[in-house]
Write a protein that holds these residues in place. Sequence first.
Motif: not given
Length: 187
Positions: A103-104, A128-129, A156-158, A173-174
């Motif tokens: 998901k990332y 982080t991504v 990505t669906g996240l 940024e996640i």
Amino acid sequence: MIAASDLKAGMTFEQDGKLIKVLEASHHKPGKGNTVMRMKLRDVRSGSSTETTMRPEEKVKKAHIESKAVQYLYSQDDIANFMDLETYEQYEIPTSIIEEELKYILENMEVKIQFYGSEVIGITLPTTVVLKVVETQPSIKGATVTGSGKPAKMETGLVVNVPDFIEEGESLEINTQEGTYLKRAAK
């Protein structure tokens, strides 16, 4: 051998022929009795999770895990494909083992693949991504950072909770450890 009191989240150990990854670990002192370690564990091979307690002095055999930098290529038919950046060797990992991690990551993103001996057991994500918002409610005029937020679906669906001022098409940024929004990505 390593004492249970020294186990931290992310560490892997061997127990009863199984490869166990520590998801969470904390000391707990009940009102009466001795201190215990409360742990959330996952069997690396089967994917099953369990919660357990151990005495702090209890010993477990630490697993020797090696990492290698790879590039994520694509997923097809429940298999994720990765390529070693030095040797161009390709690795196939069942998506069921790395379902949350997928998901990332986007195609061509660099991650680290984890090995136990010659067995591929998972991947390590960067801290982080940067992902793009593909679906969210329209932004609210005058919204501030301190609002309750809204859900946003990433490319990505996240699904991540974001501030009200975030719009579709923005790159964010996640944090991969917590699955949370950090900030807008620099353009």
